[in-house]
Scaffold this active site. Structure first.
Site, PDB file in Angstrom:
ATOM      1  N   GLY A 189       0.825  -1.211   0.000  1.00 16.24           N
ATOM      2  CA  GLY A 189       0.000   0.000   0.000  1.00 16.24           C
ATOM      3  C   GLY A 189       0.859   1.262   0.000  1.00 16.24           C
TER       4      GLY A 189
ATOM      5  N   SER B 223       4.128  -5.387  -3.877  1.00 19.19           N
ATOM      6  CA  SER B 223       3.923  -3.945  -3.951  1.00 19.19           C
ATOM      7  C   SER B 223       4.795  -3.208  -2.924  1.00 19.19           C
ATOM      8  CB  SER B 223       2.432  -3.622  -3.782  1.00 19.19           C
ATOM      9  OG  SER B 223       2.161  -2.293  -4.134  1.00 19.19           O
ATOM     10  N   TYR B 224       4.170  -2.408  -2.036  1.00 16.74           N
ATOM     11  CA  TYR B 224       4.988  -1.679  -1.059  1.00 16.74           C
ATOM     12  C   TYR B 224       5.620  -2.608  -0.033  1.00 16.74           C
ATOM     13  CZ  TYR B 224       6.726   2.241   1.621  1.00 16.74           C
ATOM     14  OH  TYR B 224       7.573   3.131   2.250  1.00 16.74           O
TER      15      TYR B 224
ATOM     16  N   ASP C 161       1.862  -5.153 -15.422  1.00 12.84           N
ATOM     17  CA  ASP C 161       1.741  -4.114 -14.395  1.00 12.84           C
ATOM     18  C   ASP C 161       2.358  -2.824 -14.911  1.00 12.84           C
ATOM     19  OD1 ASP C 161       1.506  -2.603 -12.116  1.00 12.84           O
ATOM     20  OD2 ASP C 161       3.039  -3.677 -10.982  1.00 12.84           O
TER      21      ASP C 161
ATOM     22  N   HIS D 244      -0.401  -6.466 -11.467  1.00  7.79           N
ATOM     23  CA  HIS D 244       0.262  -6.111 -10.208  1.00  7.79           C
ATOM     24  C   HIS D 244       0.095  -7.220  -9.169  1.00  7.79           C
ATOM     25  CE1 HIS D 244       2.070  -3.214  -7.485  1.00  7.79           C
ATOM     26  NE2 HIS D 244       1.114  -3.438  -6.598  1.00  7.79           N
TER      27      HIS D 244
END
Length: 487
Positions: free
Chosen positions: A101, A197-198, A405, A457
């Protein structure tokens, strides 16, 4: 002679008293340790999830869920869920999954949409078994972190609206140590950290902290490796990689590509200028248009059920970064309903009771897949130095990327890895699942880079079979299979 006798007597009494103190201290510590083990045993039993609402009758694995307090004075309560492998769980590793996130729930994303044991049925009414879940090969531990994410919360309301890289790593480490006391059979088990992701920040930061603390810790976490997907890695490489990816996929014009390179100074931590922001939004709104940038080849959903235009999650922004390329949250295929189903399911009171979450109404807000209102107080510009540290220590490191992505694309990840100047041990080749090309990969000395063909993603959402195959090879540390005709 009398003086010598008195001294001898004094020494005897000294050692007797010392021994008594030592015994008393040992007894107190033993009692405390026994009481702690008893408390953890009781808590573990209380964490057992006997049944989830809507769960199919055919499930054959043990599951646990609950809280671990990682900060006694303030009270920071991190929520976890454990699914043990249905066959030979004692002989399989423990794998931690983290969503990014920052602000996205590992339950709402990884558990419900991707690799967890279940998928949530339409409108959050029930569950179906996920036949491509990782529990086939590992015991899965999901963690919602930091506080303010999913079911995790702090007794200090301010900590439910703010977070940062440093505190997230510290809290996750403390969680693991205390969780292992509750589940001691996993103390010596092979342990891997995975996510997307993060979590490209969370994972190497937590791994580096474990590596450092293991040097002196009484309880050493048996970390063997990490695997990160479509990861935020380095501000500079991630940003220029996105621009180059957009051009290579005909999403922007050559002029806009050149304008972005000229206007945006990604080497500056305070990036970016107003001109850079303007060029970014022009590229997204006008040239890239109404697609899901998290999966550039997915179909668009023209309208919601009520006929209103479908909200595009790719446009969701926050104030976490001055760099517009980094103001993103984990997305999903716009035609996929899992995220909507999760928002309904995890807000059900019977579900929360079954998961031992928010039982007394401690969380003063609705459960959500991604909390976009969390302000991020500290953010590493790059985690590449941590990769160098982990490579030197000999951990297994795999980095994978869905090739569709457009938010954290393969180009930026490739640029970042190439900047480490690692020798290539196995050059670029196509890997297969059965007779189909599943992606491409290249093995460096210390890092394996993999693409997954046709994935966005969130790789397991659209390519679950390829994802599961890749995971199996990661656990055994073997090269991915090449063309079956030539091997």
């Amino acid at each position: 002679m009398e003086l010598r006798g008195e001294l001898g007597s004094s020494r005897t009494w000294f050692w007797l008293v010392a021994l008594l103190f030592a015994y008393a201290s040992f007894t107190v510590k033993s009692v405390e340790s026994t009481n702690q083990l008893k408390d953890e045993f009781v808590q573990r039993a209380a964490d057992r999830v006997k049944w989830l609402p809507g769960q199919p009758a055919s499930f054959t694995f043990r599951q646990y869920a609950g809280y671990v307090n990682v900060e006694g004075d303030i009270g920071r309560h991190l929520f976890y869920y454990l699914a043990e492998s249905p066959k030979n769980c004692s002989g399989k590793p423990l794998v931690l999954w983290l969503n990014g996130g920052p602000g996205c729930s590992s339950m709402g994303n990884g558990w419900a949409e991707e690799l967890g044991p279940f998928h949530i049925t339409e409108n959050g009414t029930g569950l179906v078994l996920n036949t491509k879940s990782w529990i086939r090969y590992a015991n899965l531990l999901f963690l919602d972190s930091p506080t303010g994410v999913g079911y995790s919360y702090s007794d200090n309301p301010e900590e439910n609206h703010s977070g940062g890289d440093a505190r997230t790593a510290e809290d996750s480490y403390t969680f693991l140590i205390r969780w292992l006391e509750r589940f001691p059979e996993y103390k010596t088990r092979d342990f891997y950290i995975t996510g997307e992701s993060y979590a490209g920040h969370y994972i190497p930061q937590l791994a580096a902290l474990i590596h450092e603390r293991n040097k002196d810790a009484e309880l050493k976490i048996n970390l063997k490796g990490i695997m990160v997907g479509n990861p935020s890695t380095d501000n500079y490489y991630d940003s220029i990689g996105a621009i180059d990816y957009w051009l290579s996929h005909a999403m922007i014009s050559p002029k806009t590509h050149d304008d972005l390179h000229r206007a945006c100074n990604f080497t500056d931590p305070n990036c970016c200028s107003q001109e850079c922001n303007d060029k970014y939004y022009y590229a997204n709104q006008v040239e890239i248009g109404g697609i899901d940038s998290y999966n550039v080849n997915s179909p668009s959903c023209p309208s919601a059920d009520d006929g209103a235009p479908q909200k595009r999650r790719r446009l969701t922004q926050s104030s976490r970064s001055k760099n517009p390329f980094l103001r993103v949250v984990a997305g999903y295929d716009p035609c996929n309903s899992y995220g909507y189903n999760a928002d309904i399911y995890f807000n059900r009171k019977d579900v929360q009771k079954a998961l031992h979450a928010n039982v007394s109404g401690e969380i003063p807000y609705k459960w959500m897949s991604c909390n976009t209102e969390i302000s991020w107080t500290d953010q590493a510009l790059s985690v590449l130095p941590l990769y160098e540290e982990l490579i030197k220590a000999g951990y297994r490191i795999w980095i994978y990327s869905g090739d569709n992505d457009g938010v954290v694309p393969i180009t930026g990840t490739l640029y970042a890895i190439e900047s480490l100047n690692l020798p290539v041990t196995v050059p670029w080749y196509a890997w297969y699942t059965k007779t189909q090309v599943a992606g491409r990969c290249q093995f460096y000395e210390g890092i394996t880079l993999i693409t997954v063909r046709g994935a966005g993603h969130e790789v397991p959402l659209l390519q679950p079979s390829r994802f599961l195959s890749m995971f199996r090879y990661f656990l055994v540390g073997k090269e991915l299979p090449g063309d079956p005709i030539y091997t």
